[in-house]
Design an enzyme around this catalytic site. Structure first.
Site, PDB file in Angstrom:
ATOM      1  N   LYS A  41       2.209  12.594  16.115  1.00 45.27           N
ATOM      2  CA  LYS A  41       0.832  13.072  15.920  1.00 45.27           C
ATOM      3  C   LYS A  41       0.684  14.546  16.297  1.00 45.27           C
ATOM      4  O   LYS A  41       0.030  15.315  15.590  1.00 45.27           O
ATOM      5  CB  LYS A  41      -0.132  12.197  16.702  1.00 45.27           C
ATOM      6  N   ASN A 185     -11.145   8.209  15.501  1.00 47.60           N
ATOM      7  CA  ASN A 185     -11.640   7.489  14.339  1.00 47.60           C
ATOM      8  C   ASN A 185     -12.521   6.347  14.851  1.00 47.60           C
ATOM      9  O   ASN A 185     -12.718   6.199  16.066  1.00 47.60           O
ATOM     10  CB  ASN A 185     -10.494   7.022  13.426  1.00 47.60           C
ATOM     11  N   ASP A 247      -1.340   7.093   0.490  1.00 49.08           N
ATOM     12  CA  ASP A 247      -0.780   6.890   1.829  1.00 49.08           C
ATOM     13  C   ASP A 247      -1.696   7.594   2.834  1.00 49.08           C
ATOM     14  O   ASP A 247      -1.816   8.819   2.812  1.00 49.08           O
ATOM     15  CB  ASP A 247       0.641   7.485   1.870  1.00 49.08           C
ATOM     16  N   ASP A 253      -4.269  13.312  11.603  1.00 49.25           N
ATOM     17  CA  ASP A 253      -3.574  14.490  12.157  1.00 49.25           C
ATOM     18  C   ASP A 253      -3.896  15.726  11.336  1.00 49.25           C
ATOM     19  O   ASP A 253      -4.095  16.815  11.878  1.00 49.25           O
ATOM     20  CB  ASP A 253      -2.052  14.269  12.145  1.00 49.25           C
ATOM     21  N   SER A 283      -4.611  15.043   1.664  1.00 46.31           N
ATOM     22  CA  SER A 283      -3.336  14.572   2.227  1.00 46.31           C
ATOM     23  C   SER A 283      -3.060  13.104   1.881  1.00 46.31           C
ATOM     24  O   SER A 283      -1.904  12.703   1.806  1.00 46.31           O
ATOM     25  CB  SER A 283      -3.291  14.772   3.747  1.00 46.31           C
ATOM     26  N   LYS A 286      -0.935  11.851  -1.476  1.00 44.78           N
ATOM     27  CA  LYS A 286       0.526  11.903  -1.645  1.00 44.78           C
ATOM     28  C   LYS A 286       1.181  11.030  -0.595  1.00 44.78           C
ATOM     29  O   LYS A 286       0.644  10.863   0.511  1.00 44.78           O
ATOM     30  CB  LYS A 286       1.019  13.338  -1.454  1.00 44.78           C
TER      31      LYS A 286
HETATM   32  O1  RIB Z   1      -0.428   9.793  12.744  1.00 40.89           O
HETATM   33  C1  RIB Z   1       0.779   9.579  12.056  1.00 40.89           C
HETATM   34  C2  RIB Z   1       1.911   9.671  13.010  1.00 40.89           C
HETATM   35  O2  RIB Z   1       1.826   8.620  13.949  1.00 40.89           O
HETATM   36  C3  RIB Z   1       3.279   9.504  12.376  1.00 40.89           C
HETATM   37  O3  RIB Z   1       3.849  10.720  11.968  1.00 40.89           O
HETATM   38  C4  RIB Z   1       4.070   8.778  13.441  1.00 40.89           C
HETATM   39  O4  RIB Z   1       5.145   9.499  13.942  1.00 40.89           O
HETATM   40  C5  RIB Z   1       3.070   8.433  14.536  1.00 40.89           C
HETATM   41  O5  RIB Z   1       3.154   9.297  15.588  1.00 40.89           O
END
Ligand code: RIB
Length: 308
Positions: A41, A185, A247, A253, A283, A286
């Site tokens: 994250k 969230n 996805d 993030d 984001s 994809k």
């Molecule tokens: O928020 C997505 C992330 O959560 C992924 O990249 C995974 O590594 C987890 O940390």
């Protein structure tokens, strides 16, 4: 010249499996594809901040292994300052196993590895650069007491802090006064406040809960349903642009990284949420995490298409 965004947090190697449906308890499913990529994250948020044009640095721990070397190469490729990262000789680089179904929903299991060795001493060793930041972001994939220590230290330096409380667990009540901006969230907001969040009213209630404990700005994201900004002036709703979700991994993030980039460039919180929600929406169109994070130019072009 704006000060950099500094993210203190986790790096994981993401092992992603694309499946038709996520397995139920006791069930085995066949994946359609497998891929590996940089994740975590904290690291994802640094990548998003950098792609939004902010000078960005990342502070975290990786193992002295191949995956850790890949992380460093990725930061160099994306021009993210990784000079304060620590290579841990005793733990392996963090790892995530991610399953994504055909509707873009996911399940994630994280092995923290070196991320859990990030220490208070690591924070202290970087006080000079933390001090020289426009905003410092934290998440909860490091040890909670280290995150708490970091938030207190950075806040004590007079620098803005953002906490993306993922994965969520109850935090000490006296920690909230050190958080300028919190961005849970709806699930994380409920886990932290005990208030079930599903719409504008309940998000406002949860936001007020954070404000009553000392947070200045609460942004509760509701996935495709929008997001709610809560400040001392009340609540304000923001739409999430409608897209075809492939996805959703890492969308939160992307939101946080874009938000920090915009805040560090002295944009208003409203303008920053607009940028962040469009970046996050793009984001999810994809597969994957860092490769799906758009550039600033892509987000600006997308915002224009939504204005008509
Ligand atoms: O928020 C997505 C992330 O959560 C992924 O990249 C995974 O590594 C987890 O940390």
């Amino acid at each position: 010249m704006y000060k950099p965004v500094t993210v203190v947090g986790s790096y994981n190697l993401d092992q992603s499996l694309k499946c038709k449906a996520l397995p139920h308890e006791g069930e085995t499913v066949i994946a359609q594809s497998y891929s590996e990529s940089s994740g975590g994250k904290g690291s994802n948020q640094a990548v998003a901040a950098s792609k939004m044009g902010a000078k960005t640095r990342f502070i975290g721990r990786i193992g002295a292994d191949h995956n850790g070397q890949d992380a460093l190469a990725m930061y160099d490729r994306l021009d993210i300052d990784r000079s304060r990262m620590v290579i841990d000789e005793c733990a392996r680089t963090g790892l995530s196993v991610i399953m994504v179904d055909e509707n873009g929903r996911n399940q994630i299991t994280v092995v923290p590895g070196a991320n859990y060795n990030l220490s208070k001493a690591d924070i202290d060793a970087s006080l000079d650069v933390l001090c020289d930041s426009g905003i410092v972001g934290f998440q909860l994939e490091n040890q909670p007491e280290v995150v708490a220590y970091g938030l207190k230290k950075v806040s004590g330096l007079g620098v803005k802090t953002l906490l993306d409380p993922a994965p969520a667990f109850a935090l000490p009540q006296d920690l909230y006064q050190y958080i300028n901006c919190i961005k849970p969230n709806e699930h994380e907001a409920k886990a932290l406040t005990g208030i079930p969040v599903s719409d504008f009213e309940s998000a406002c209630k949860a936001g007020k809960w954070f404000l009553d404990r000392g947070v200045q700005v609460a942004i509760i994201t509701l996935g495709s349903e929008g997001s709610v900004l809560v400040t001392k002036n009340g609540g304000k709703f923001f739409n999430t642009p409608k897209v075809n979700a492939v996805d959703t991994t890492g969308a939160g993030d992307c939101f946080s990284g874009a938000l920090m980039a915009s805040i560090a460039q002295d944009k208003s919180i409203e303008e920053s949420i607009l940028l962040a929600s469009h970046a996050a929406a793009l984001s999810v169109t994809k597969f994957g995490v860092i490769d799906s994070i758009p550039t600033l130019a892509e987000v600006e072009a997308f915002i224009k298409t939504q204005e008509h």
